[in-house]
Design a protein around this motif. Sequence first.
Motif, PDB file in Angstrom:
ATOM      1  N   VAL A  66       5.021 -23.551  18.839  1.00 54.34           N
ATOM      2  CA  VAL A  66       5.128 -23.255  17.412  1.00 54.34           C
ATOM      3  C   VAL A  66       3.786 -23.795  16.668  1.00 54.34           C
ATOM      4  O   VAL A  66       3.143 -23.219  15.900  1.00 54.34           O
ATOM      5  N   GLY A  67       3.085 -24.950  17.120  1.00 59.11           N
ATOM      6  CA  GLY A  67       1.836 -25.528  16.753  1.00 59.11           C
ATOM      7  C   GLY A  67       0.799 -24.622  16.794  1.00 59.11           C
ATOM      8  O   GLY A  67      -0.288 -24.491  15.808  1.00 59.11           O
ATOM      9  N   GLY A  68       0.695 -23.853  18.254  1.00 61.56           N
ATOM     10  CA  GLY A  68      -0.390 -23.232  18.619  1.00 61.56           C
ATOM     11  C   GLY A  68      -0.392 -21.910  17.704  1.00 61.56           C
ATOM     12  O   GLY A  68      -1.418 -21.634  17.241  1.00 61.56           O
ATOM     13  N   ARG A  69       0.738 -21.519  17.408  1.00 61.91           N
ATOM     14  CA  ARG A  69       0.728 -20.127  16.626  1.00 61.91           C
ATOM     15  C   ARG A  69       0.541 -20.756  15.105  1.00 61.91           C
ATOM     16  O   ARG A  69      -0.242 -19.885  14.316  1.00 61.91           O
ATOM     17  N   LEU A  70       1.075 -21.658  14.511  1.00 52.95           N
ATOM     18  CA  LEU A  70       0.520 -22.041  13.153  1.00 52.95           C
ATOM     19  C   LEU A  70      -0.791 -22.274  12.912  1.00 52.95           C
ATOM     20  O   LEU A  70      -1.506 -21.819  12.018  1.00 52.95           O
ATOM     21  N   GLN A  78      -6.506 -14.200   7.390  1.00 50.75           N
ATOM     22  CA  GLN A  78      -6.925 -12.738   7.065  1.00 50.75           C
ATOM     23  C   GLN A  78      -6.359 -11.551   7.929  1.00 50.75           C
ATOM     24  O   GLN A  78      -6.090 -10.408   7.527  1.00 50.75           O
ATOM     25  N   LEU A  79      -6.026 -12.010   9.107  1.00 48.39           N
ATOM     26  CA  LEU A  79      -5.557 -11.009  10.140  1.00 48.39           C
ATOM     27  C   LEU A  79      -4.180 -10.649   9.900  1.00 48.39           C
ATOM     28  O   LEU A  79      -3.609  -9.686  10.364  1.00 48.39           O
ATOM     29  N   TYR A  80      -3.365 -11.453   9.132  1.00 49.19           N
ATOM     30  CA  TYR A  80      -2.159 -11.317   8.803  1.00 49.19           C
ATOM     31  C   TYR A  80      -1.382 -10.939   7.290  1.00 49.19           C
ATOM     32  O   TYR A  80      -0.717 -10.466   7.007  1.00 49.19           O
ATOM     33  N   ASP A  89       3.418  -9.486  11.670  1.00 49.59           N
ATOM     34  CA  ASP A  89       2.723  -9.558  12.974  1.00 49.59           C
ATOM     35  C   ASP A  89       2.441 -11.130  13.217  1.00 49.59           C
ATOM     36  O   ASP A  89       2.095 -11.307  14.304  1.00 49.59           O
ATOM     37  N   ALA A  90       2.538 -11.884  12.439  1.00 47.84           N
ATOM     38  CA  ALA A  90       2.277 -13.365  12.388  1.00 47.84           C
ATOM     39  C   ALA A  90       3.131 -13.917  13.487  1.00 47.84           C
ATOM     40  O   ALA A  90       2.798 -14.848  14.075  1.00 47.84           O
ATOM     41  N   PHE A  91       4.383 -13.078  13.672  1.00 44.65           N
ATOM     42  CA  PHE A  91       5.526 -13.787  14.682  1.00 44.65           C
ATOM     43  C   PHE A  91       5.195 -13.045  15.664  1.00 44.65           C
ATOM     44  O   PHE A  91       6.001 -13.460  16.857  1.00 44.65           O
ATOM     45  N   LYS A  92       4.522 -12.016  16.103  1.00 37.69           N
ATOM     46  CA  LYS A  92       4.111 -11.497  17.447  1.00 37.69           C
ATOM     47  C   LYS A  92       3.341 -12.284  18.420  1.00 37.69           C
ATOM     48  O   LYS A  92       2.235 -11.723  18.580  1.00 37.69           O
ATOM     49  N   ILE A  93       4.097 -13.421  18.978  1.00 33.87           N
ATOM     50  CA  ILE A  93       3.012 -14.199  19.739  1.00 33.87           C
ATOM     51  C   ILE A  93       2.701 -13.512  21.035  1.00 33.87           C
ATOM     52  O   ILE A  93       1.723 -14.006  21.605  1.00 33.87           O
ATOM     53  N   TRP A  94       3.518 -12.660  21.313  1.00 30.66           N
ATOM     54  CA  TRP A  94       3.377 -11.758  22.839  1.00 30.66           C
ATOM     55  C   TRP A  94       1.873 -11.135  22.507  1.00 30.66           C
ATOM     56  O   TRP A  94       1.277 -10.640  23.520  1.00 30.66           O
TER      57      TRP A  94
END
Length: 327
Positions: A66-70, A78-80, A89-94
């Motif tokens: 979670v921390g890495g994604r945040l 700006q990408l999301y 897309d911010a939730f598409k960690i894969w």
Amino acid sequence: MDLAYIPSPSTGVLHLGPVPLRGYAFCIIIGVFVAVWYGNKRWLARGGKAGTVADIAVWAVPFGLVGGRLYHVVTDYQLYFGEGENWVDAFKIWEGGLGIWGAIALGAVGAWIGCRRRGIPLPAYADAIAPGIAFAQAIGRWGNWFNQELYGRPTDLPWALRISEGANREAGLYHPTFLYESLWCVGVALLVVWADRRFTLGHGRAFALYVAAYCAGRGWIEYMRVDEAHHILGLRLNVWTAILVFLLAVVYMVVSSRLRPGREEIVEPAVLADAAKADAAKAAGQKTDAGKADAGTTDLRKTDARKTDAADAGRAAGATPESAEKS
């Protein structure tokens, strides 16, 4: 004509029927297993219990993800959330995008919770898992290779990475910064293992050495990358982060070595408690065995005494007739 280069995979995902198998996810999962396995070996060597590292990792790994994604989403918002982008897309960690800074920071919070529940000092735990984390990063970086992302500037070196045409990228040969960082992380892990054995590091100093060494390499590798990033005073944000975290890690090592030299003698109090219980049970068993032995000896003595009395009575009874005849 290009004589040599590192090819990129044509796809980062394979489908097993309807189930997608993503290379990026596999690299992360394998890295986590390696970190837990090697961390457990080091924890046992320092006097801890088997399984403790895995139990605490149950807290640390989700917090770290979670921390890495945040961190990634916040620093590359700006990408999301930019014009024409989809915030889902911010939730598409894969699809990639984990910031190591956020992963370590929030992962440490999860580890602290796990350590507190087990009555374990967090610095000792951090020292045990530090090389494993570096090995995990070395493996995880190959996820960027599967996704064809986070490469460096164009180059014609024999080990250049070939990138194919795709969304937000141009075909060409680039510095394989994923490979540079992977090899650097392996070197960091070996450095920490050597220094820990040579100088008997404790109280979080092995972990601080890992952080400082990683930041030293991440700084120049980050400087080579060409992916979009925020800049401050001409330097990428992650370069400034690496510099700041490097300084903090070095300061911690210096201050900690003066305030708490040496290494923790006890890393897991439960081990001592288990040993005390085992000793008590052993002592109780020995006392029981001794009591049984004493009781057996007493019974034998009583039996012998009864036999002696019976023999004496028999001899006395047999002597009376003989005496009468002689009279």
